[in-house]
Design an enzyme around this catalytic site. Structure first.
Site, short mmCIF file in Angstrom:
data_model
loop_
_atom_site.label_atom_id
_atom_site.label_comp_id
_atom_site.label_asym_id
_atom_site.label_seq_id
_atom_site.Cartn_x
_atom_site.Cartn_y
_atom_site.Cartn_z
N ARG A 153 6.01 5.47 6.88
CA ARG A 153 4.67 5.85 7.37
C ARG A 153 4.05 4.63 7.99
NH1 ARG A 153 0.34 3.48 7.22
NH2 ARG A 153 -0.46 3.63 5.12
N TYR B 280 -1.14 -7.76 15.20
CA TYR B 280 -1.49 -6.83 14.11
C TYR B 280 -1.95 -5.54 14.78
CZ TYR B 280 -3.56 -5.71 9.52
OH TYR B 280 -3.87 -5.13 8.32
N GLU C 219 4.18 -2.01 1.73
CA GLU C 219 3.39 -1.67 2.91
C GLU C 219 3.97 -0.45 3.63
OE1 GLU C 219 0.61 -3.83 3.71
OE2 GLU C 219 0.12 -2.05 4.89
N ASP C 220 3.11 0.47 3.95
CA ASP C 220 3.44 1.61 4.81
C ASP C 220 4.64 2.43 4.32
OD1 ASP C 220 1.26 0.70 6.12
OD2 ASP C 220 2.18 0.56 8.09
N ASN D 62 -5.31 3.91 11.75
CA ASN D 62 -4.73 3.02 12.77
C ASN D 62 -3.52 3.67 13.41
OD1 ASN D 62 -6.47 0.81 12.08
ND2 ASN D 62 -5.25 0.55 10.23
N LYS E 35 1.99 -8.40 9.11
CA LYS E 35 1.20 -8.68 7.89
C LYS E 35 1.43 -10.13 7.45
CE LYS E 35 -0.62 -4.56 6.86
NZ LYS E 35 -1.98 -4.23 6.48
N ASP F 192 -0.49 -2.48 -0.71
CA ASP F 192 -1.64 -2.81 0.13
C ASP F 192 -2.38 -1.56 0.60
OD1 ASP F 192 -3.31 -4.40 1.77
OD2 ASP F 192 -2.01 -4.02 3.48
N ASP F 193 -1.64 -0.51 0.97
CA ASP F 193 -2.30 0.70 1.50
C ASP F 193 -3.12 1.40 0.43
OD1 ASP F 193 -1.16 0.71 4.24
OD2 ASP F 193 0.68 0.70 3.07
N1 LIG Z 1 -8.00 0.58 7.79
C1 LIG Z 1 -7.12 0.26 6.88
O1 LIG Z 1 -7.17 -0.84 6.28
C2 LIG Z 1 -6.03 1.21 6.53
C3 LIG Z 1 -5.82 2.33 7.29
N2 LIG Z 1 -4.81 3.18 6.95
C4 LIG Z 1 -4.59 4.32 7.83
O2 LIG Z 1 -4.82 5.52 7.13
C5 LIG Z 1 -4.02 6.54 7.69
C6 LIG Z 1 -3.40 7.33 6.56
O3 LIG Z 1 -2.57 6.51 5.77
P1 LIG Z 1 -1.92 7.11 4.44
O4 LIG Z 1 -2.95 7.60 3.51
O5 LIG Z 1 -0.97 6.12 3.91
O6 LIG Z 1 -1.12 8.35 5.04
P2 LIG Z 1 -0.62 9.63 4.30
O7 LIG Z 1 0.37 10.25 5.20
O8 LIG Z 1 -0.23 9.27 2.92
O9 LIG Z 1 -1.92 10.56 4.21
C7 LIG Z 1 -2.50 11.22 5.27
C8 LIG Z 1 -3.45 12.26 4.72
O10 LIG Z 1 -4.17 12.83 5.80
C9 LIG Z 1 -4.18 14.24 5.65
N3 LIG Z 1 -4.32 14.89 6.95
C10 LIG Z 1 -3.38 15.05 7.90
N4 LIG Z 1 -3.87 15.77 8.92
C11 LIG Z 1 -5.16 16.07 8.61
C12 LIG Z 1 -6.18 16.79 9.26
N5 LIG Z 1 -5.99 17.36 10.45
N6 LIG Z 1 -7.38 16.90 8.64
C13 LIG Z 1 -7.59 16.32 7.44
N7 LIG Z 1 -6.65 15.61 6.78
C14 LIG Z 1 -5.46 15.49 7.36
C15 LIG Z 1 -2.86 14.57 4.98
O11 LIG Z 1 -2.90 15.83 4.35
C16 LIG Z 1 -2.76 13.41 4.00
O12 LIG Z 1 -3.48 13.73 2.84
C17 LIG Z 1 -3.05 5.87 8.63
O13 LIG Z 1 -3.46 6.08 9.96
C18 LIG Z 1 -3.17 4.40 8.32
O14 LIG Z 1 -3.01 3.59 9.46
C19 LIG Z 1 -4.02 3.01 5.85
C20 LIG Z 1 -4.18 1.89 5.09
C21 LIG Z 1 -5.17 0.88 5.39
C1 LIG Z 2 -3.93 -1.45 7.95
C2 LIG Z 2 -2.84 -0.77 7.29
O1 LIG Z 2 -2.30 -1.27 6.32
C3 LIG Z 2 -2.42 0.51 7.77
O2 LIG Z 2 -3.00 1.04 8.70
O3 LIG Z 2 -1.45 1.02 7.20
MG LIG Z 3 -0.49 -0.35 5.86
#
Ligand SMILES: NC(=O)C1=CN([C@@H]2O[C@H](COP(=O)(O)OP(=O)(O)OC[C@H]3O[C@@H](n4cnc5c(N)ncnc54)[C@H](O)[C@@H]3O)[C@@H](O)[C@H]2O)C=CC1
Ligand SMILES: CC(=O)C(=O)O
Ligand SMILES: [Mg+2]
Length: 608
Positions: free
Chosen positions: A190, A137, A279-280, A450, A208, A302-303
Site C-alpha cells: 500500500r 518525499y 511503512e506502507d 497522499n 523516509k 509509522d502509518d
Molecule cells: N498524511 C500522512 O501522514 C499519512 C497519510 N496516509 C495516507 O492515508 C491514505 C490511507 O492509508 P491507509 O489507511 O494505510 O490505507 P488503507 O488501505 O489501510 O485504508 C483506506 C481506507 O479508506 C477507505 N476508503 C476507500 N475508498 C473510500 C471511499 N470512497 N470513501 C470512504 N472511505 C474509503 C477504505 O475502506 C479503508 O478503510 C493513503 O493515501 C496514505 O497516503 C497514510 C499515512 C500517513
Molecule cells: C506519509 C505516509 O506515510 C503515507 O502517506 O503513507
Molecule cells: Mg506511509
C-alpha cells in the site's frame, strides 16, 4: 501532562527554533577524521567517501587520487552553488513541460547526486528541505515508485524476496556497513494512496530514510532501506516485462509471516540496537505485524502510530485555533473518512486522549467520533466489520448504516472532517459546503491522503467551498491560498514526517528495547505544544518544515524522556541509563542535538 504546558510556550523558544532553521550554515570547525579502507578510483566510486573535485591536493596524494580528478580543487560551498545553479537552470529549461516530467527530471538530478556524493547531497537537502522534500518525499516519491522499474539505475538498500527464504540470516551480512541504526521496511502492498506497487515500493523506505538523515541527523552510513518482495497482486506490474520484482501473487497467511519473521530475526541478530520502522503495509499486515513484533523488537508502524500522533497534535491545534481551552477537545465532533491502518490509528489515539482528558472510559469517549469507510458510515449493523473498527461503530438509530460523507456531515455538523481514505476528491463541493454548517466557529478540514492527486480535496477547493475561516491541512504540500478578502488561507502539512524522525532518534539514543505507547504519546504532545497561541489562531497548526531539525530534536528528547519514565531506556554508547535519568529536559535536547550527523567533508584516513 502536556495539556497544561501549551499556553506557556515561550517566545524565546520560538526565537531559538527560528535561528535553528536558518539555512546554509557552512561550519568552519575542523571535522574529525573518517577511516577509509580503500584507495584510488574505488573511493571516487563510493558515494559515502567521494568528494568529487572537493579532495584537497594533500588528500589526493595520500589516497592515490592524483591525476584521477581535474586539477582544480573546489570547496564544498562552490560545489553546492554549482549544484543549485544547475538545479535552477533545469527549472528554467523545463518551464511549460508537464508537471510529472519536470518532477521526475528534478528527482533524477537529486538522485544522481545521491548516488555520487552523499555528503554534498545531504548538505543540499538539509539546507533546502522545503523545496526538496516534495521531490524526495511526497508527492514525487509516489511517481518515482510508480515508474521505479524504468527509472532504476543503481541499487540502494536491500531486497529480500520470497525466494530468499532460509537465506536471510547470512544475506544480511552482505550489507557493507558494520553498524545500522535505522531500518525502514515495506512490502510495497500500500504505497501512499497508490495501492500495491510490489518491489517498486522501495522508493518509500529510501525517501523516509532521506528524511531521517535530513531531519534527525541519522548518519547516512547507518540507514538501511528494505524491500520485502513477497510478490504483487498488481496485474499491470505482473504483465510488465520491465518489472523488477518477483513475478508471482503475494504470499499470504503463514507463508507471508514466516518471511517477515525471518527478516526480523536476521536484522536484529546482526544489529541488536537498530530501530525498525514499518511503512506502507496494507492494513491487515500493518496491524498484525505491529501486534506480533512490538513487544519483541524495537519497532513501530509509522502509518498507524506516527500518523496518529501528527493528527492528534493537529486536532488539538484546531481546538486552540477556535480560541477554546484544550479541555474542549472532549466536545469536538470528528468525522474520520478512511478506516484503514492510518484512519484507525488516528481514531484510536484521539479517543484515548479524550478518555484521559475527560476521565471517562474509551468506549464512552467514542461518542463524538464517526468513522466512514468505502461502504459509508460504520455502524453496528455492518456485517464483516474489521475488528479494529468495532469500538467506533455507531448505533444505526443515530445515523443509518452506510450513510455517505455528505449525509454524515449534514447530520453531525462536525468540528473536524479528516480524510485518510486514499481517494482523491471525495471531499467534493457538496461535502465542503456542508462543512459551512459545522458547529465550530473555525471548521477544520484535514485532507491527509497522499500523494497530491489522492488528497480528499485541494486547498483551493477547501477554502472556496467551506469558507475562508476554516483550518486546512493536507498530507502532501499545497501552496497557501489567497482569499477574496485579501487574507491568506494557510495550508498546513499534516504528515507523519513531523514525528517519525524524532520517534526513531529518541528511541535509538535512549537505547529503549521497545517503543511504548508512552513514547508515542510524548512525541504527539511535544508536537502539539510546539506552536504558539498566536500562530495557531492564524490557522498555523504545524511548524515550517525549515525547522524540521529543531522539531525533531524536541520530539526525540520527549521520546527519550518517556523511555526513561517507562524504565526501558538502556542507554546509548557511553551514556548509561542512569546518565539519561539525570538529564534535565534541556540536557536531553542538547544530548540529542549533539548526536545529529551533519554533512561536512571529513579528512579521509586510509587504513588497510
Ligand atoms: N498524511 C500522512 O501522514 C499519512 C497519510 N496516509 C495516507 O492515508 C491514505 C490511507 O492509508 P491507509 O489507511 O494505510 O490505507 P488503507 O488501505 O489501510 O485504508 C483506506 C481506507 O479508506 C477507505 N476508503 C476507500 N475508498 C473510500 C471511499 N470512497 N470513501 C470512504 N472511505 C474509503 C477504505 O475502506 C479503508 O478503510 C493513503 O493515501 C496514505 O497516503 C497514510 C499515512 C500517513
Ligand atoms: C506519509 C505516509 O506515510 C503515507 O502517506 O503513507
Ligand atoms: Mg506511509
Amino acid at each position: 501532562m502536556m495539556w497544561m504546558n501549551i499556553a506557556g510556550f515561550s517566545k524565546a523558544a520560538a526565537a531559538v527554533r527560528r535561528a535553528h532553521g536558518s539555512r546554509r550554515c557552512f561550519s568552519t570547525s575542523i571535522p574529525g577524521p573518517c577511516i577509509v579502507h580503500k584507495r584510488g578510483a574505488d573511493i571516487l566510486h563510493d558515494p559515502w567517501f567521494n568528494k568529487d573535485t572537493g579532495f584537497p591536493l594533500t588528500e589526493r596524494d595520500r589516497l592515490g587520487l592524483r591525476g584521477l580528478l581535474p586539477p582544480r580543487v573546489m570547496s564544498c560551498e562552490q560545489q553546492y552553488d554549482r549544484f543549485i545553479e544547475s538545479f535552477h537552470s533545469l527549472e528554467r529549461n523545463t518551464q511549460g513541460q508537464p508537471e510529472n516530467v519536470v518532477s521526475l527530471a528534478k528527482w533524477r538530478m537529486l538522485n544522481r547526486l545521491h548516488d555520487r556524493n552523499e555528503t554534498l547531497y545531504y548538505r543540499v537537502l538539509i539546507d533546502n528541505i522545503k523545496d526538496f522534500a516534495p521531490i524526495i518525499y511526497t508527492p514525487t516519491v509516489g511517481l518515482v515508485c510508480q515508474n521505479y522499474s524504468g527509472l532504476y539505475r543503481r541499487p540502494r538498500g536491500m531486497y529480500f524476496s520470497a525466494k530468499d527464504k532460509g537465506e536471510m540470516m547470512s544475506m544480511i551480512y552482505n550489507w557493507p556497513a558494520q553498524q545500522v541504526d535505522m531500518i525502514v521496511i515495506t512490502d510495497g502492498s500500500r504505497i501512499l494512496g497508490l495501492g500495491d506497487l510490489g518491489v517498486q515500493g522501495i522508493g518509500i523506505p529510501i525517501g523516509k530514510l532521506d528524511m531521517y538523515v535530513a531531519a534527525a541527523g541519522i548518519n547516512p552510513q547507518r540507514v538501511l532501506p528494505i524491500m520485502l518482495d513477497v510478490g504483487t497482486n498488481n496485474e499491470k506490474l505482473l504483465q510488465n516485462d520491465l518489472y523488477l520484482g518477483v513475478r508471482q501473487p503475494r504470499l499470504e497467511g503463514e507463508e507471508y509471516l514466516e518471511i517477515i519473521d525471518e527478516f526480523m530475526e536476521a536484522a536484529f541478530t546482526r544489529w541488536p540496537k537498530a530501530v525498525v520502522q514499518f511503512e506502507d503495509f496494507q492494513a491487515k499486515w500493518a496491524f498484525q505485524t505491529l501486534e506480533r513484533y512490538r513487544k519483541k523488537f524495537c519497532m513501530f508502524n509509522d502509518d498507524v502510530q506516527g500518523t496518529a500522533g501528527v493528527a492528534l497534535a493537529g486536532l488539538l491545534g484546531t481546538v486552540r485555533a477556535q480560541g477554546r481551552p484544550l479541555s474542549d477537545f472532549v466536545n469536538q465532533k470528528i468525522v474520520v473518512v478512511g478506516a484503514g491502518s492510518a484512519g484507525l490509528g488516528v481514531t484510536k489515539m484521539a479517543v484515548q486522549a479524550v478518555a484521559r482528558m475527560a476521565g471517562i472510559s474509551e468506549i464512552e469517549a467514542t461518542k463524538n467520533f464517526y468513522l466512514i469507510d468505502k461502504d459509508g458510515l460504520v455502524t453496528t449493523e455492518r456485517t464483516k466489520l474489521d475488528p479494529g473498527a468495532v469500538p467506533f461503530a455507531k448505533n444505526p438509530a443515530e445515523i443509518r448504516e452506510g450513510a455517505s460523507i455528505v449525509e454524515v456531515v449534514k447530520k453531525v455538523r462536525p468540528h473536524v472532517l479528516l480524510g485518510l481514505s486514499g481517494v482523491g476528491g471525495i471531499f467534493h463541493e457538496e461535502v465542503l459546503k456542508a462543512m459551512r454548517e459545522s458547529d465550530s466557529c473555525k471548521p477544520a478540514i484535514f485532507a491527509m491522503s497522499n500523494p497530491t492527486l489522492n488528497a480528499e480535496c485541494t486547498a483551493v477547493d477547501a477554502f472556496k467551498h467551506a469558507g475562508g475561516n476554516i483550518v486546512f491541512a493536507s498530507g502532501s504540500p499545497f501552496e497557501n491560498v489567497e482569499l477574496e478578502n485579501g487574507k491568506v488561507g494557510h495550508v498546513n502539512q499534516a504528515n507523519n514526517m513531523y514525528l517519525f524522525p524524532g520517534i526513531g532518534l529518541g528511541t535509538l539514543l535512549s537505547g529503549a528495547r521497545i517503543v511504548t505507547d508512552g513514547m508515542l504519546l510524548a512525541a504527539a504532545e511535544c508536537l502539539a505544544s510546539y506552536m504558539t497561541d498566536e500562530e495557531v489562531q492564524k490557522g498555523v497548526l504545524y511548524p515550517s518544515i525549515n525547522n524540521i531539525r529543531h522539531i525533531t530534536a524536541e520530539v526525540g528528547a520527549a521520546v527519550l524522556r518517556a523511555a526513561v519514565s517507562d524504565d526501558i531506556a538502556e542507554g546509548h554508547g557511553d551514556v548509561g541509563p542512569k546518565d539519561l535519568g539525570h538529564m534535565s529536559k534541556e540536557d536531553t535536547v542538547n544530548y540529542i542535538t549533539r548526536h545529529m550527523w551533519y554533512p561536512i567533508y571529513s579528512p579521509l584516513v586510509h587504513e588497510k
